[in-house]
Enzyme design. Structure first.
Site, PDB file in Angstrom:
ATOM      1  N   ARG A  22      -1.671 -44.870  78.415  1.00 47.04           N
ATOM      2  CA  ARG A  22      -1.942 -44.882  76.977  1.00 47.04           C
ATOM      3  C   ARG A  22      -2.744 -43.671  76.534  1.00 47.04           C
ATOM      4  O   ARG A  22      -2.792 -43.378  75.339  1.00 47.04           O
ATOM      5  CB  ARG A  22      -2.698 -46.157  76.588  1.00 47.04           C
ATOM      6  N   ASN A  39      -9.650 -48.351  69.799  1.00 45.95           N
ATOM      7  CA  ASN A  39      -8.319 -47.737  69.879  1.00 45.95           C
ATOM      8  C   ASN A  39      -7.771 -47.688  68.460  1.00 45.95           C
ATOM      9  O   ASN A  39      -7.845 -48.676  67.739  1.00 45.95           O
ATOM     10  CB  ASN A  39      -7.388 -48.576  70.754  1.00 45.95           C
ATOM     11  N   GLY A  40      -7.261 -46.518  68.037  1.00 40.93           N
ATOM     12  CA  GLY A  40      -6.737 -46.410  66.677  1.00 40.93           C
ATOM     13  C   GLY A  40      -7.523 -45.382  65.873  1.00 40.93           C
ATOM     14  O   GLY A  40      -8.148 -44.484  66.445  1.00 40.93           O
ATOM     15  N   GLU A  67      18.752 -37.160  73.949  1.00 42.39           N
ATOM     16  CA  GLU A  67      17.767 -37.790  74.838  1.00 42.39           C
ATOM     17  C   GLU A  67      17.521 -36.934  76.081  1.00 42.39           C
ATOM     18  O   GLU A  67      16.378 -36.766  76.524  1.00 42.39           O
ATOM     19  CB  GLU A  67      18.224 -39.194  75.240  1.00 42.39           C
ATOM     20  N   GLU A  88       9.767 -33.187  77.307  1.00 37.90           N
ATOM     21  CA  GLU A  88       8.589 -34.052  77.546  1.00 37.90           C
ATOM     22  C   GLU A  88       7.922 -33.794  78.885  1.00 37.90           C
ATOM     23  O   GLU A  88       6.707 -33.763  78.989  1.00 37.90           O
ATOM     24  CB  GLU A  88       9.020 -35.516  77.550  1.00 37.90           C
ATOM     25  N   HIS A 124      28.233 -22.537  64.429  1.00 40.13           N
ATOM     26  CA  HIS A 124      27.641 -22.317  63.107  1.00 40.13           C
ATOM     27  C   HIS A 124      26.215 -21.775  63.220  1.00 40.13           C
ATOM     28  O   HIS A 124      25.440 -21.851  62.275  1.00 40.13           O
ATOM     29  CB  HIS A 124      27.656 -23.639  62.312  1.00 40.13           C
TER      30      HIS A 124
END
Ligand code: AGP
Length: 610
Positions: free
Chosen positions: A27, A100-101, A483, A490, A506
């Site tokens: 996280r 958190n936040g 993806e 990433e 193009h």
């Protein structure tokens, strides 16, 4: 998007807290800290960088205390530093908080508190909470937390401990995750279940604005005025082993190999013996589905590409117009949406702030909202009229893999179900597709076990020093190419572009020069011939083409530089398989460059801030 864990019980909690942080490291991992109450005093630790640095100083903290909190950070306000690491304390040193936040009105609160003499020691938004609690405290930590909460704006979860109340942790949430774990004689509070999965699977999910008073005996849930609130104790079916690497070198590689099981589990009880699709819990009656006029899919990142694949199927099988929207754009674009519309929100965590906001907007406009998520008890399950759960199990690697394929599968199942209900697909055709779907988990398992990964690794080794990649696809192969490009960006940090192959002439083709590596999703499809011309186009400019192709397509090998063969399946189901060699390619390029694939720089697994 930080990780929070708290413990109160009879056992010394320092190592319990640290192991919990290890489970939450996905996280955020730019700084960390811990606070334990021992003999009426706070022990505090702060470190910068990932958890190895906190582990190195863990012995500086007394390990006898049986109540404490810990935090791993993903910086939003204030650079990664020991001053800005949580827990934060107040002026008197009697209260400690972890958050958190984001506290959006922190500058106003900080100025107000400073005018009253409070002294701040960090640059963070979170520190205001410690001082708000200090100011409000009149003998009840619960009431002080309620007061602080009433003054705060934003979306956040925070937990507080106090030396004056050494047997309780008080926490509250607002649009960010908070879960309580219950066990015999001890209790946990955390941002996510994996933090205490090793100790209990009995969990309680409080709602926004509900205060949890966590003690060794259990938890009390109260509203802001102290009124008791009942919340069910739920059992989590993940086992602790899923939080381990299971013999793989990284979580990402383990989770790539768990994709056959994720697909098989997501299919369970969703194809009836007669081959039709059964989807419970959608919150959509057949009448409503038949009345629908359009579908809007909202999501972010990899989940957005799952939505994109879903569009091809929903339009083709259900003949419904579908828009796929990047949630952070959709929420501020004042979009045209209403009661005749179904909003499908795709989010593995179910906690992505932009996607949640897009759901709320759609709901307020009268649209039906369906959440496609992998996480029981997540906010998305609360914001939606119905939920279609993917069953990929816990995903720890920051780069999504198994949750993506299970999201695509969920979108394909939804499209077959809606397609049959609206007469866009006949029952026989649905049966053919479900028959094919049933075969895919085994096909993918064979593909992964038959050394496909080794071949992809060899090819990746030849291109790992590239400074740029291009990924191309057509039709339902385009989301797969997008993806594949996201995975390369990433985890290998190599600039990578992805385009509809027909769009190259193009403009983007100008990016190519001798030796430029171009990955092409070239599995069998009704646009395959067009793709062949696109591959020849880029090869004519000196590019080296690495093609993902359907098994048995030998002729393609003469036309390209490298071929990554995948098992054959229907072109509409092909994304479930064709994305895997691109995941592996990105993985082995990143590994070859020595990158930390499980914890890519600047990223976090769950983006709970906008
Ligand atoms: C994907 O590898 C990334 N972790 C990221 O793009 C992710 O897909 C995005 O943040 C959406 O997350 P969600 O599915 O939990 O909403």
């Amino acid at each position: 998007m930080c990780g929070i864990i708290g413990y109160v019980g009879d056992r010394p909690c320092r190592d319990i807290l640290f192991q919990g942080l290890r489970r939450l490291e996905y996280r955020g991992y730019d700084s960390a800290g811990m606070s334990i109450i021992t003999d009426g005093r706070f022990g505090l630790l702060h470190s910068v960088g990932n958890l190895d640095n906190l582990e190195a100083i863990l012995d500086d903290l007394d390990d006898t205390g049986t109540l404490g909190m810990a935090h791993t950070r993903w910086a939003t306000h204030g650079r990664p530093s020991t001053e800005n690491a949580h827990p934060h304390t107040d002026c008197s040193g009697r209260f400690a908080i972890v958050l958190n936040g984001i506290v959006e009105n922190y500058l106003t609160l900080r100025a107000e508190l400073q005018r009253e003499g409070h002294v701040f020691t960090s640059e963070t938004d979170a520190e205001v909470v410690a001082h708000l609690v200090e100011r409000a405290y009149k003998g009840s930590l619960r009431e002080a937390v309620a007061d602080a909460y009433r003054r705060m704006e934003g979306h956040f979860t925070f937990c507080t401990i106090a030396v004056d109340e050494p047997d309780v942790i008080v926490g509250i949430r607002k649009e960010t995750p908070l879960v309580v774990g219950l066990s015999d004689g001890e209790s946990f509070v955390a941002s996510a279940v994996p933090a205490f999965l090793a100790h209990t699977r009995s969990v309680v999910f409080p709602e926004d604005g509900e205060i949890v008073v966590v003690k060794r005996e259990g938890v009390e849930i109260l509203d802001l005025d102290g009124g008791a609130v009942e919340r069910p104790v739920q059992q989590i079916d993940w086992d602790e082993e899923t939080a381990e690497k299971g013999g793989f070198e990284t979580f990402m590689l383990k989770e790539i190999h768990e994709q056959p099981a994720a697909l098989a589990d997501t299919l369970v009880e969703r194809i009836s013996p007669d081959g039709t699709v059964v989807l419970d819990g959608l919150g959509l009656s057949p009448e409503v589905i038949r009345e629908l006029r359009r579908v809007v899919i909202v999501a972010c990142g990899t989940a957005y590409y799952a939505g994109l694949a879903g569009r091809y199927a929903l339009e083709r099988w259900a003949r419904l117009p579908v828009e796929v929207e990047v949630a952070s754009e959709f929420r501020y674009r004042d979009p045209v949406i209403g009661p005749d519309c179904l909003c499908v929100a795709v989010s593995q965590s179910g906690e992505t702030a932009d996607t949640l906001a897009a759901m709320r907007l759609a709901r307020q406009a009268g649209a039906r909202v369906l959440a496609v998520t992998n996480t029981l008890g997540s906010q998305a399950t609360r914001e939606a009229d119905g939920v279609l759960f993917t069953r990929a199990g816990l995903e720890i690697g920051v780069a999504a893999t198994k949750t993506l394929v299970s999201q695509i599968l969920a979108m394909l199942l939804l499209s077959l179900y809606v397609g049959e209900l609206r007469g866009g697909l006949g029952t026989d055709r649905v049966r053919e597709y479900t028959e094919e779907l049933r075969r895919i988990p085994a096909q993918l398992s064979d593909y992964l076990e038959d050394g496909a990964a080794a071949h992809v690794e060899d090819v990746a080794a030849r291109y790992a020093s590239s400074s740029f990649f291009m990924c191309l696809g057509r039709d339902i192969g385009l989301p797969v190419a997008l993806e594949g490009a996201l995975k390369l960006k990433e985890i290998s940090y190599i600039p990578t572009e992805a385009y509809p192959a027909g769009e190259m002439k193009h403009g983007p083709i100008a990016l190519l020069e001798d030796g430029s590596p171009v990955l092409v999703v070239a599995t069998d499809s009704h646009v395959y011939d067009k793709l062949v011309s696109n591959m020849q186009e880029v090869r004519a400019r000196g590019a080296r083409v690495i093609a993902v192709a359907s098994e048995g397509n030998e002729s393609l090998a003469e036309m390209v530089d490298e071929v990554l063969y995948v098992p054959r399946t229907d072109e509409m189901l092909m994304p479930l398989i064709a994305v895997v060699p691109l995941q592996l390619f990105a993985y082995y390029v990143a590994k070859r460059r020595g990158e930390k694939v499980d914890q890519p720089r600047n990223l976090a697994k769950t983006v709970t801030v906008e």
